[in-house]
Design an enzyme around this catalytic site. Sequence first.
Site, PDB file in Angstrom:
ATOM      1  N   ARG A  32     -14.838 -91.108   9.824  1.00  0.00           N
ATOM      2  CA  ARG A  32     -16.118 -90.983   9.127  1.00  0.00           C
ATOM      3  C   ARG A  32     -16.698 -92.347   8.749  1.00  0.00           C
ATOM      4  O   ARG A  32     -17.390 -92.490   7.738  1.00  0.00           O
ATOM      5  CB  ARG A  32     -15.985 -90.102   7.878  1.00  0.00           C
ATOM      6  CG  ARG A  32     -15.634 -88.662   8.207  1.00  0.00           C
ATOM      7  CD  ARG A  32     -15.549 -87.818   6.942  1.00  0.00           C
ATOM      8  NE  ARG A  32     -15.071 -86.470   7.260  1.00  0.00           N
ATOM      9  CZ  ARG A  32     -14.503 -85.649   6.380  1.00  0.00           C
ATOM     10  NH1 ARG A  32     -14.346 -86.038   5.134  1.00  0.00           N
ATOM     11  NH2 ARG A  32     -14.100 -84.454   6.729  1.00  0.00           N
ATOM     12  N   ARG A  36     -22.375 -90.865   5.460  1.00  0.00           N
ATOM     13  CA  ARG A  36     -23.123 -90.936   4.210  1.00  0.00           C
ATOM     14  C   ARG A  36     -22.813 -92.148   3.339  1.00  0.00           C
ATOM     15  O   ARG A  36     -23.533 -92.406   2.369  1.00  0.00           O
ATOM     16  CB  ARG A  36     -22.893 -89.653   3.409  1.00  0.00           C
ATOM     17  CG  ARG A  36     -23.547 -88.428   4.022  1.00  0.00           C
ATOM     18  CD  ARG A  36     -23.162 -87.164   3.289  1.00  0.00           C
ATOM     19  NE  ARG A  36     -21.764 -86.819   3.519  1.00  0.00           N
ATOM     20  CZ  ARG A  36     -21.118 -85.854   2.872  1.00  0.00           C
ATOM     21  NH1 ARG A  36     -21.739 -85.161   1.928  1.00  0.00           N
ATOM     22  NH2 ARG A  36     -19.855 -85.585   3.156  1.00  0.00           N
ATOM     23  N   ARG A  45     -31.171 -90.440   9.086  1.00  0.00           N
ATOM     24  CA  ARG A  45     -30.946 -88.993   9.024  1.00  0.00           C
ATOM     25  C   ARG A  45     -31.955 -88.280   8.120  1.00  0.00           C
ATOM     26  O   ARG A  45     -31.960 -87.042   8.052  1.00  0.00           O
ATOM     27  CB  ARG A  45     -29.540 -88.712   8.478  1.00  0.00           C
ATOM     28  CG  ARG A  45     -28.404 -88.655   9.479  1.00  0.00           C
ATOM     29  CD  ARG A  45     -28.383 -87.394  10.320  1.00  0.00           C
ATOM     30  NE  ARG A  45     -28.702 -86.189   9.559  1.00  0.00           N
ATOM     31  CZ  ARG A  45     -27.835 -85.531   8.786  1.00  0.00           C
ATOM     32  NH1 ARG A  45     -26.589 -85.951   8.659  1.00  0.00           N
ATOM     33  NH2 ARG A  45     -28.221 -84.441   8.140  1.00  0.00           N
ATOM     34  N   ASP A  81     -19.755 -83.356  15.404  1.00  0.00           N
ATOM     35  CA  ASP A  81     -19.208 -82.442  14.408  1.00  0.00           C
ATOM     36  C   ASP A  81     -18.280 -81.466  15.108  1.00  0.00           C
ATOM     37  O   ASP A  81     -18.473 -81.143  16.296  1.00  0.00           O
ATOM     38  CB  ASP A  81     -20.318 -81.682  13.678  1.00  0.00           C
ATOM     39  CG  ASP A  81     -19.783 -80.879  12.502  1.00  0.00           C
ATOM     40  OD1 ASP A  81     -19.691 -81.444  11.397  1.00  0.00           O
ATOM     41  OD2 ASP A  81     -19.424 -79.703  12.692  1.00  0.00           O
ATOM     42  N   TYR A 160     -13.068 -71.626  11.374  1.00  0.00           N
ATOM     43  CA  TYR A 160     -14.481 -71.485  11.022  1.00  0.00           C
ATOM     44  C   TYR A 160     -15.068 -70.212  11.633  1.00  0.00           C
ATOM     45  O   TYR A 160     -15.834 -69.488  10.987  1.00  0.00           O
ATOM     46  CB  TYR A 160     -15.276 -72.701  11.487  1.00  0.00           C
ATOM     47  CG  TYR A 160     -15.090 -73.918  10.622  1.00  0.00           C
ATOM     48  CD1 TYR A 160     -15.536 -73.944   9.305  1.00  0.00           C
ATOM     49  CD2 TYR A 160     -14.461 -75.057  11.108  1.00  0.00           C
ATOM     50  CE1 TYR A 160     -15.364 -75.060   8.502  1.00  0.00           C
ATOM     51  CE2 TYR A 160     -14.282 -76.172  10.317  1.00  0.00           C
ATOM     52  CZ  TYR A 160     -14.732 -76.168   9.017  1.00  0.00           C
ATOM     53  OH  TYR A 160     -14.554 -77.269   8.221  1.00  0.00           O
TER      54      TYR A 160
END
Length: 352
Positions: A32, A36, A45, A81, A160
């Site tokens: 990562r 962010r 983004r 992702d 998921y």
Amino acid sequence: MTSAVTSALHDSALLKAARGEAVPHTPVWFMRQAGRSLPEYLKVREGIAMLDSCMDAELITEITLQPVRRYGVDAAIFFSDIVLPLKAIGVDLDIVPGVGPVVAKPVRTLEDVAAIPDLTPEALPFITAAVRSLTSELAGINGGTPLIGFAGAPFTVASYLVEGGPSKEHAKTKALMFGAPDVWEALMVKIADIAAVFLETQVAAGASAIQLFDSWAGALTPDDYVRHVQPHSARVLERVGSLGVPRIHFGVGTTNLLGLMGDAGADVVGVDWRTPLDRAIPMVGDRAVQGNLDPTLVFAPTEVMTARAAEVIEAGRAAKGHIFNLGHGVIPSTDPDQLARLTEFVQSYPLD
């Protein structure tokens, strides 16, 4: 890529460490690292949904390159992702801010599995375009910077699909695994093929290594992992291994599974921060390791962070090869300047 670029990448610190060869310095990258924690990421983004950004070749390229430019890390990790391949084949899902991936119709039956289309490279033109753009750009950075391809492992993606979203207990996932083994087997075979195609597409376009990320494998016992999960991760890693690139296999909370994850076909076993490297290395056999500084240590004073990083590097000497990383992803509130200091420290740490 040209043969000159290929040769330069072959001799990069990251790929040499993955192969267990002597390195000029301990290679470092961060899970990562693109995301962010970077103001430039937040800027590009703005107003763009997560999965939309993962299907835009120009955005993928820019976001993947941002931490390489900022930190000078030894590898770029492909920005994507875990659920992106499912989105690409038309599964009705979205990444809900503050929640995570949410699936509209969770999988329960063989008919549900059969309704999931197969993935082909033709469904991934934005992936091929992004990887080609990235490898061209990365060839000119620091003498050639490798690109690591990325995919979610079958168990995590299945969780998921079965849960319909994130879960701490994975109760529905395990209920399907134990109570409907025929459905589970069909689902895992389907997802393994999807993951393999996703990674093969990245490697065919120029990725120099791959990471198979099994976020939730730590929820399993060793016996259940061997019986219900390992064969499917092995299927993915075997297919990618035939392409001749190093394979990194990482899971969270997998202290009891490290050897088994290596046996699934990994060249490099990622170790999260919960397991000291000196304990992990004997578990993984004749393989390189990746990790494993606690991600929260970047919030400590610099001298504390670097002292602990030195301990990780020293412990990593006992492995066949060592790639420095955090023990999980960069926390969004991380100070980028602190990661820059950590990168410089690791790359300048003497190995003689």
